[in-house]
Each structure stands twice: as structure tokens, then as C-alpha cells.
Scaffold this motif. Structure first.
Motif, short mmCIF file in Angstrom:
data_model
loop_
_atom_site.label_atom_id
_atom_site.label_comp_id
_atom_site.label_asym_id
_atom_site.label_seq_id
_atom_site.Cartn_x
_atom_site.Cartn_y
_atom_site.Cartn_z
N LEU A 1 -19.11 -1.50 2.63
CA LEU A 1 -18.00 -1.19 3.53
C LEU A 1 -18.17 -1.92 4.85
CD1 LEU A 1 -17.71 2.67 3.00
CD2 LEU A 1 -16.31 0.88 1.98
N ALA A 2 -17.05 -2.33 5.41
CA ALA A 2 -17.06 -2.95 6.74
C ALA A 2 -17.10 -1.83 7.77
CB ALA A 2 -15.83 -3.82 6.93
N CYS A 3 -18.24 -1.64 8.41
CA CYS A 3 -18.43 -0.55 9.36
C CYS A 3 -18.80 -1.12 10.73
CB CYS A 3 -19.53 0.39 8.88
SG CYS A 3 -19.26 1.06 7.22
N GLU A 4 -18.43 -0.41 11.75
CA GLU A 4 -18.82 -0.78 13.11
C GLU A 4 -20.24 -0.28 13.34
OE1 GLU A 4 -16.68 -0.01 17.14
OE2 GLU A 4 -15.18 0.01 15.52
N GLN A 5 -21.13 -1.16 13.76
CA GLN A 5 -22.53 -0.79 13.96
C GLN A 5 -22.92 -0.95 15.42
OE1 GLN A 5 -24.70 -3.37 11.32
NE2 GLN A 5 -24.30 -2.09 9.54
N TYR A 6 -23.73 -0.01 15.90
CA TYR A 6 -24.23 -0.05 17.26
C TYR A 6 -25.74 0.16 17.26
CZ TYR A 6 -19.35 0.48 18.33
OH TYR A 6 -18.00 0.28 18.38
N VAL A 7 -26.46 -0.73 17.91
CA VAL A 7 -27.91 -0.60 18.01
C VAL A 7 -28.22 0.50 19.02
CG1 VAL A 7 -30.06 -1.74 18.64
CG2 VAL A 7 -28.27 -3.02 17.43
N VAL A 8 -28.92 1.52 18.56
CA VAL A 8 -29.33 2.62 19.43
C VAL A 8 -30.67 2.28 20.07
CG1 VAL A 8 -29.97 5.07 19.50
CG2 VAL A 8 -28.09 4.30 18.03
N ARG A 9 -31.59 1.74 19.25
CA ARG A 9 -32.92 1.40 19.74
C ARG A 9 -33.51 0.31 18.85
NH1 ARG A 9 -38.51 4.16 19.45
NH2 ARG A 9 -39.44 3.41 21.37
N THR A 10 -34.21 -0.62 19.46
CA THR A 10 -34.88 -1.66 18.69
C THR A 10 -36.23 -1.96 19.32
OG1 THR A 10 -34.67 -3.87 17.72
CG2 THR A 10 -33.73 -3.57 19.91
N THR A 11 -37.24 -2.12 18.47
CA THR A 11 -38.57 -2.52 18.91
C THR A 11 -39.02 -3.64 17.97
OG1 THR A 11 -39.83 -1.02 17.48
CG2 THR A 11 -39.10 -0.14 19.63
N GLU A 12 -40.24 -4.09 18.16
CA GLU A 12 -40.77 -5.15 17.32
C GLU A 12 -40.84 -4.74 15.84
OE1 GLU A 12 -44.90 -7.70 16.84
OE2 GLU A 12 -44.46 -6.76 18.76
N SER B 1 -39.26 -1.65 14.52
CA SER B 1 -38.28 -0.65 14.08
C SER B 1 -36.92 -0.90 14.70
CB SER B 1 -38.77 0.77 14.42
OG SER B 1 -38.68 0.99 15.81
N VAL B 2 -35.93 -0.33 14.06
CA VAL B 2 -34.56 -0.41 14.58
C VAL B 2 -33.84 0.87 14.19
CG1 VAL B 2 -33.65 -1.64 12.56
CG2 VAL B 2 -32.47 -1.83 14.75
N THR B 3 -33.03 1.40 15.11
CA THR B 3 -32.17 2.53 14.83
C THR B 3 -30.75 2.11 15.13
OG1 THR B 3 -33.89 4.13 15.39
CG2 THR B 3 -31.63 4.93 15.43
N VAL B 4 -29.88 2.31 14.14
CA VAL B 4 -28.49 1.88 14.27
C VAL B 4 -27.57 3.03 13.88
CG1 VAL B 4 -26.72 0.32 13.31
CG2 VAL B 4 -28.98 -0.55 13.87
N SER B 5 -26.55 3.25 14.69
CA SER B 5 -25.49 4.19 14.40
C SER B 5 -24.30 3.38 13.89
CB SER B 5 -25.10 4.94 15.68
OG SER B 5 -23.96 5.73 15.47
N TYR B 6 -23.61 3.88 12.88
CA TYR B 6 -22.46 3.14 12.36
C TYR B 6 -21.33 4.10 12.00
CZ TYR B 6 -24.15 4.39 7.68
OH TYR B 6 -24.57 5.07 6.57
N THR B 7 -20.11 3.57 12.07
CA THR B 7 -18.92 4.31 11.72
C THR B 7 -18.07 3.46 10.79
OG1 THR B 7 -18.93 5.40 13.88
CG2 THR B 7 -16.86 5.46 12.65
N CYS B 8 -17.69 4.04 9.67
CA CYS B 8 -16.84 3.36 8.69
C CYS B 8 -15.49 4.08 8.72
CB CYS B 8 -17.45 3.45 7.29
SG CYS B 8 -19.18 2.95 7.23
N LYS B 9 -14.51 3.46 9.32
CA LYS B 9 -13.21 4.09 9.53
C LYS B 9 -12.67 4.72 8.25
CE LYS B 9 -8.97 3.44 11.99
NZ LYS B 9 -8.42 2.76 13.10
N GLY B 10 -12.45 6.02 8.28
CA GLY B 10 -11.91 6.75 7.15
C GLY B 10 -12.90 7.02 6.03
N GLU B 11 -14.13 6.53 6.15
CA GLU B 11 -15.12 6.68 5.08
C GLU B 11 -16.36 7.47 5.50
OE1 GLU B 11 -14.73 5.71 1.94
OE2 GLU B 11 -12.80 4.78 2.32
N GLY B 12 -16.56 7.67 6.79
CA GLY B 12 -17.72 8.42 7.26
C GLY B 12 -18.53 7.66 8.29
N GLN B 13 -19.75 8.12 8.47
CA GLN B 13 -20.62 7.54 9.50
C GLN B 13 -22.07 7.81 9.16
OE1 GLN B 13 -18.99 9.80 12.70
NE2 GLN B 13 -20.43 11.48 12.43
N GLY B 14 -22.96 7.16 9.90
CA GLY B 14 -24.38 7.38 9.66
C GLY B 14 -25.25 6.93 10.81
#
Length: 135
Positions: free
Chosen positions: A72-83, A85-98
Motif C-alpha cells: 500500500l502507498a502510505c504516508e511515512q514519518y520518521v519518529v526516531r532514527t539512530t545508527e 534502529s529506526v521508528t516510523v509512523s505511517y498512515t494508509c488512507k482508508g486502510e489503517g495505520q501503524g
């Protein structure tokens, strides 16, 4: 009201716009840790339960960020990144989020934790990913 104070009230709120926009950075290109993972066949083994092992051909490591919303084409936003690890929040319009966190143990082993909403139902899982070969 003096000139400096007047300029603050006119320009001040507008000056916050670039700061707000900077917080919503797309994950594309902003996750250098993912670029260090080896491409090829990966096995995803669930942590803590008896779910079956999944295999994926990892061409684009960004696909690990939204396993439950694969393809799915989802909008992704980097919440935190280190050497490592990475934490990403994403939203898939009409399909959910994670929200997904990937921790790299090596270029061939990662630990993924993800939670969110898919098909109007919550999900939460942890898997260990290991490179097993070529695709």
C-alpha cells in the motif's frame, strides 16, 4: 505597540510553519540504517507465539516498515532514527495505520516490532528477520 513587537505578532506565528513541517519528514531517504541491510530472501519468525514463519524477498528494505500494510502507498514519518534502529509512523488512507520499530543486530538480522490498525482491527507483533539466501 513598538515596531519590534508588531513584527513579532505578524511574523512570529509564520516562523513556526517550517519547524512544524520539519517534524513530518517522509521516511523515504531518511532511514539510512535500512540501506545497510542485505538484499535477498529473508525469513520473518514470530517472537513469543506459534505463528508460521514468513518469507519475503527483500529488494526495498523500506517494505519492512509496513509489513501488515504491504504493497500500500502510505504516508511515512520518521519518529526516531539512530545508527542501529529506526521508528516510523505511517498512515494508509482508508486502510489503517501503524508504528514500526526496526532494530538492527547485523546486516543480516533485525528485530521488528509493529502495532497499528488494519481492517478496523488492532494488530501488534514482534518478529526476528534473518537473511536466508537469494531471491
Amino acid at each position: 505597540m513598538n515596531m519590534k513587537r508588531t513584527l513579532f505578532w505578524i511574523v512570529g506565528p509564520l516562523a513556526l510553519v517550517p519547524i512544524t513541517a520539519a517534524l513530518a519528514v517522509s521516511a523515504n531517504g531518511d532511514t539510512p540504517m535500512l540501506d545497510t541491510l542485505e538484499r535477498g530472501m529473508w525469513q520473518l519468525r514470530s517472537s513469543g507465539n506459534n505463528e508460521p514463519t514468513t518469507k519475503i524477498c527483500l529488494g526495498k528494505p523500506e517494505s519492512l516498515l509496513q509489513i501488515r500494510h504491504s504493497g500500500l502507498a502510505c504516508e511515512q514519518y520518521v519518529v526516531r532514527t539512530t545508527e542501529n534502529s529506526v521508528t516510523v509512523s505511517y498512515t494508509c488512507k482508508g486502510e489503517g495505520q501503524g508504528l514500526t520499530t526496526i532494530r538492527k543486530e547485523s546486516n543480516r538480522i533485525v528485530h521488528i516490532q509493529s502495532q497499528g490498525i488494519r481492517d478496523n482491527a488492532p494488530f501488534s507483533f514482534s518478529v526476528e528477520g534473518r537473511k536466508t539466501g537469494t531471491c
